[in-house]
Design an enzyme around this catalytic site. Structure first.
Site, PDB file in Angstrom:
ATOM      1  N   SER A  12      23.745  28.829  48.926  1.00  0.00           N
ATOM      2  CA  SER A  12      24.842  28.448  48.039  1.00  0.00           C
ATOM      3  C   SER A  12      26.147  28.506  48.819  1.00  0.00           C
ATOM      4  CB  SER A  12      24.886  29.368  46.820  1.00  0.00           C
ATOM      5  OG  SER A  12      24.802  30.721  47.220  1.00  0.00           O
ATOM      6  N   GLU A  14      30.491  28.723  48.565  1.00  0.00           N
ATOM      7  CA  GLU A  14      31.618  29.121  47.713  1.00  0.00           C
ATOM      8  C   GLU A  14      32.907  28.396  48.113  1.00  0.00           C
ATOM      9  OE1 GLU A  14      31.937  33.354  46.820  1.00  0.00           O
ATOM     10  OE2 GLU A  14      34.091  33.242  47.235  1.00  0.00           O
ATOM     11  N   THR A  45      35.785  30.322  43.046  1.00  0.00           N
ATOM     12  CA  THR A  45      36.436  31.604  42.749  1.00  0.00           C
ATOM     13  C   THR A  45      37.439  31.461  41.602  1.00  0.00           C
ATOM     14  OG1 THR A  45      38.162  31.276  44.387  1.00  0.00           O
ATOM     15  CG2 THR A  45      36.182  32.428  45.121  1.00  0.00           C
ATOM     16  N   HIS A  73      33.254  31.619  39.043  1.00  0.00           N
ATOM     17  CA  HIS A  73      33.439  33.074  39.060  1.00  0.00           C
ATOM     18  C   HIS A  73      34.301  33.390  37.838  1.00  0.00           C
ATOM     19  CE1 HIS A  73      32.776  33.679  43.664  1.00  0.00           C
ATOM     20  NE2 HIS A  73      32.104  32.626  43.226  1.00  0.00           N
ATOM     21  N   ASP A 105      40.692  42.139  40.788  1.00  0.00           N
ATOM     22  CA  ASP A 105      41.706  43.131  41.161  1.00  0.00           C
ATOM     23  C   ASP A 105      42.987  42.836  40.405  1.00  0.00           C
ATOM     24  OD1 ASP A 105      40.267  44.615  43.197  1.00  0.00           O
ATOM     25  OD2 ASP A 105      40.254  42.714  44.283  1.00  0.00           O
ATOM     26  N   HIS A 145      32.311  49.468  48.143  1.00  0.00           N
ATOM     27  CA  HIS A 145      33.583  48.944  47.639  1.00  0.00           C
ATOM     28  C   HIS A 145      34.715  49.867  48.093  1.00  0.00           C
ATOM     29  CE1 HIS A 145      36.691  48.046  44.571  1.00  0.00           C
ATOM     30  NE2 HIS A 145      36.241  46.820  44.719  1.00  0.00           N
ATOM     31  N   GLN A 172      29.342  41.252  49.356  1.00  0.00           N
ATOM     32  CA  GLN A 172      30.550  41.097  50.159  1.00  0.00           C
ATOM     33  C   GLN A 172      30.079  40.741  51.570  1.00  0.00           C
ATOM     34  OE1 GLN A 172      33.438  40.190  50.712  1.00  0.00           O
ATOM     35  NE2 GLN A 172      34.445  41.752  49.485  1.00  0.00           N
ATOM     36  N   PHE A 212      41.825  40.064  55.905  1.00  0.00           N
ATOM     37  CA  PHE A 212      40.876  40.020  54.782  1.00  0.00           C
ATOM     38  C   PHE A 212      39.960  41.238  54.787  1.00  0.00           C
ATOM     39  CE2 PHE A 212      39.348  35.707  53.002  1.00  0.00           C
ATOM     40  CZ  PHE A 212      40.615  35.417  52.550  1.00  0.00           C
ATOM     41  N   HIS A 262      24.643  33.089  50.989  1.00  0.00           N
ATOM     42  CA  HIS A 262      25.760  32.526  50.215  1.00  0.00           C
ATOM     43  C   HIS A 262      26.949  32.455  51.175  1.00  0.00           C
ATOM     44  CE1 HIS A 262      28.407  31.951  46.647  1.00  0.00           C
ATOM     45  NE2 HIS A 262      29.258  32.722  47.282  1.00  0.00           N
TER      46      HIS A 262
HETATM   47  P1  FAD Z   1      32.969  46.555  39.790  1.00  0.00           P
HETATM   48  O1  FAD Z   1      31.518  46.340  39.945  1.00  0.00           O
HETATM   49  O2  FAD Z   1      33.487  46.862  38.427  1.00  0.00           O
HETATM   50  O3  FAD Z   1      33.364  47.742  40.787  1.00  0.00           O
HETATM   51  C1  FAD Z   1      34.716  48.027  41.114  1.00  0.00           C
HETATM   52  C2  FAD Z   1      34.875  49.487  41.523  1.00  0.00           C
HETATM   53  O4  FAD Z   1      34.724  50.344  40.393  1.00  0.00           O
HETATM   54  C3  FAD Z   1      33.833  49.982  42.524  1.00  0.00           C
HETATM   55  O5  FAD Z   1      34.460  50.917  43.376  1.00  0.00           O
HETATM   56  C4  FAD Z   1      32.781  50.670  41.671  1.00  0.00           C
HETATM   57  O6  FAD Z   1      32.073  51.680  42.352  1.00  0.00           O
HETATM   58  C5  FAD Z   1      33.628  51.243  40.537  1.00  0.00           C
HETATM   59  N1  FAD Z   1      32.927  51.237  39.245  1.00  0.00           N
HETATM   60  C6  FAD Z   1      32.177  50.236  38.735  1.00  0.00           C
HETATM   61  N2  FAD Z   1      31.710  50.547  37.507  1.00  0.00           N
HETATM   62  C7  FAD Z   1      32.163  51.786  37.230  1.00  0.00           C
HETATM   63  C8  FAD Z   1      32.033  52.654  36.119  1.00  0.00           C
HETATM   64  N3  FAD Z   1      31.339  52.267  35.036  1.00  0.00           N
HETATM   65  N4  FAD Z   1      32.644  53.855  36.193  1.00  0.00           N
HETATM   66  C9  FAD Z   1      33.367  54.234  37.274  1.00  0.00           C
HETATM   67  N5  FAD Z   1      33.532  53.441  38.355  1.00  0.00           N
HETATM   68  C10 FAD Z   1      32.953  52.232  38.340  1.00  0.00           C
HETATM   69  N6  FAD Z   1      37.746  38.565  43.144  1.00  0.00           N
HETATM   70  C11 FAD Z   1      38.473  37.697  42.406  1.00  0.00           C
HETATM   71  O7  FAD Z   1      39.569  38.036  41.943  1.00  0.00           O
HETATM   72  N7  FAD Z   1      38.017  36.420  42.144  1.00  0.00           N
HETATM   73  C12 FAD Z   1      36.816  36.002  42.607  1.00  0.00           C
HETATM   74  O8  FAD Z   1      36.424  34.861  42.351  1.00  0.00           O
HETATM   75  C13 FAD Z   1      36.011  36.903  43.381  1.00  0.00           C
HETATM   76  N8  FAD Z   1      34.792  36.547  43.823  1.00  0.00           N
HETATM   77  C14 FAD Z   1      34.014  37.474  44.486  1.00  0.00           C
HETATM   78  C15 FAD Z   1      32.705  37.113  44.855  1.00  0.00           C
HETATM   79  C16 FAD Z   1      31.892  38.024  45.526  1.00  0.00           C
HETATM   80  C17 FAD Z   1      30.486  37.624  45.883  1.00  0.00           C
HETATM   81  C18 FAD Z   1      32.395  39.316  45.863  1.00  0.00           C
HETATM   82  C19 FAD Z   1      31.531  40.287  46.619  1.00  0.00           C
HETATM   83  C20 FAD Z   1      33.674  39.686  45.490  1.00  0.00           C
HETATM   84  C21 FAD Z   1      34.501  38.779  44.785  1.00  0.00           C
HETATM   85  N9  FAD Z   1      35.786  39.115  44.360  1.00  0.00           N
HETATM   86  C22 FAD Z   1      36.531  38.205  43.635  1.00  0.00           C
HETATM   87  C23 FAD Z   1      36.353  40.435  44.677  1.00  0.00           C
HETATM   88  C24 FAD Z   1      36.133  41.453  43.560  1.00  0.00           C
HETATM   89  O9  FAD Z   1      36.765  41.021  42.375  1.00  0.00           O
HETATM   90  C25 FAD Z   1      36.728  42.786  44.012  1.00  0.00           C
HETATM   91  O10 FAD Z   1      35.960  43.330  45.060  1.00  0.00           O
HETATM   92  C26 FAD Z   1      36.954  43.818  42.920  1.00  0.00           C
HETATM   93  O11 FAD Z   1      37.734  44.885  43.476  1.00  0.00           O
HETATM   94  C27 FAD Z   1      35.690  44.447  42.370  1.00  0.00           C
HETATM   95  O12 FAD Z   1      34.993  43.600  41.572  1.00  0.00           O
HETATM   96  P2  FAD Z   1      33.481  43.987  41.113  1.00  0.00           P
HETATM   97  O13 FAD Z   1      33.044  42.968  40.174  1.00  0.00           O
HETATM   98  O14 FAD Z   1      32.649  44.290  42.282  1.00  0.00           O
HETATM   99  O15 FAD Z   1      33.831  45.353  40.330  1.00  0.00           O
END
Ligand code: FAD
Length: 281
Positions: A12, A14, A45, A73, A105, A145, A172, A212, A262
């Site tokens: 895939s 992106e 994204t 996304h 974020d 993370h 990531q 990055f 990906h």
């Molecule tokens: P989560 O899975 O919620 O995790 C975030 C943090 O919180 C982690 O440290 C985790 O350990 C902690 N955490 C999770 N759940 C809990 C809980 N229940 N209690 C306590 N702590 C918890 N960003 C964008 O803005 N737009 C995009 O399109 C985008 N695409 C991405 C695509 C991929 C494949 C990847 C890997 C990242 C992408 N990102 C994107 C970046 C991503 O949004 C950031 O890394 C963000 O900081 C975390 O998102 P997440 O969904 O992994 O969060």
């Protein structure tokens, strides 16, 4: 890696939503070149703020109209349930059935986190609202993370997303395949049984990559960093070395049974095509 070998290898690509009509034209060209590789889907994204949300929607619908599978996304930070509900409906109306569900974020200077705290809550919401309509992808972090309180907690938090109903994960990017192999083994020990597709970042520009990587917590191993630094402004050498290193890593990942790749294309086709060519795809 045993759990991963049962899944077919899928590829895939992106994109990010282009900001100008010129960028949109260019992206069509890039998409057509990459389409030759018959990817499972193109993902787009999504950033916080109205303009990029519309950009994601427009880019996804343009991909879909051209006859390819598109996966938007969707990040939930700063959003309300009503807002996410509307976005899901707009994609369902267009026949989109795959989504990459993220926390995202907080844009700097904003404080209202909204109605979702973490991505597992978004996954749970999408399932509750739309049943099995969407194939849900989530993010995984083989090098953990940057905000994770510990490796163990991060793994457990990844599991929460799978338990909430995610179907598969995209990692990531990383340049250290052992981090991925170990991550997958740890997931197996936790009983996680979904495809975990490595996210691949082609190397084309050292300064941008270093910036990055610092932000997202991906490590550029010292030996790669030193060589890239040594090339200075010699972009051709950076590209040639980057292509070789990333192709070799992809080869290792696929040989070990990774369920595909990906590519973070950065809206350019040449580096991704070169790597896929080296892999014989
Ligand atoms: P989560 O899975 O919620 O995790 C975030 C943090 O919180 C982690 O440290 C985790 O350990 C902690 N955490 C999770 N759940 C809990 C809980 N229940 N209690 C306590 N702590 C918890 N960003 C964008 O803005 N737009 C995009 O399109 C985008 N695409 C991405 C695509 C991929 C494949 C990847 C890997 C990242 C992408 N990102 C994107 C970046 C991503 O949004 C950031 O890394 C963000 O900081 C975390 O998102 P997440 O969904 O992994 O969060």
């Amino acid at each position: 890696m045993e759990s991963q070998q049962q899944y077919p290898q899928q590829f895939s690509f992106e994109f990010f939503p282009p900001k100008t009509s010129e960028g949109a034209e260019k992206l069509i060209n890039v998409r057509e070149k990459l389409a030759v590789l018959k990817p499972k889907y193109f993902s787009v994204t999504f950033g916080a703020g109205g303009s990029t949300q519309q950009g994601t929607f427009d880019t996804v619908t343009s991909i879909q109209k051209a006859g390819y599978n598109a996966a938007p996304h969707l990040s939930c930070v700063g959003s309300t349930k009503e807002n996410v509900r509307e976005i899901l409906k707009s994609y369902m109306d267009k026949g989109i059935n795959r989504i990459v569900a993220l926390r995202g974020d907080m844009p700097s200077g904003t404080h209202d986190i909204g109605e979702f705290r973490f991505a597992n809550e978004l996954v749970e919401f999408i399932r509750a609202e739309t049943n099995d309509h969407f194939h849900i992808e989530v993010a995984a972090y083989p090098e953990f993370h940057p905000q994770a309180s510990s490796a163990e907690n991060d793994l457990n938090n990844f599991k929460r997303k799978i338990d909430a109903g995610a179907d598969s994960a995209i990692t990531q990017y990383f340049f250290n395949p052992d981090a991925y192999f170990r991550f997958v083994d740890d997931c197996e020990d936790l009983g996680i049984n979904v495809p975990i597709v490595p996210g691949i970042m082609p190397i084309t520009n050292y300064t941008q990559l270093a910036r990055f990587s610092d932000m997202c917590g991906a490590e550029i191993p010292r030996w790669i960093r030193k060589r890239l630094e040594g090339y200075g402004d010699d972009r051709d050498s950076i590209k040639a070395f980057g292509e070789e290193v990333v192709s070799e890593m992809c080869h290792q990942l696929l040989e070990a049974g990774a369920p595909g790749l990906h590519f973070y294309t950065m809206n350019i086709s040449t580096p991704t095509l070169a790597i896929c060519g080296n892999l014989g795809l």
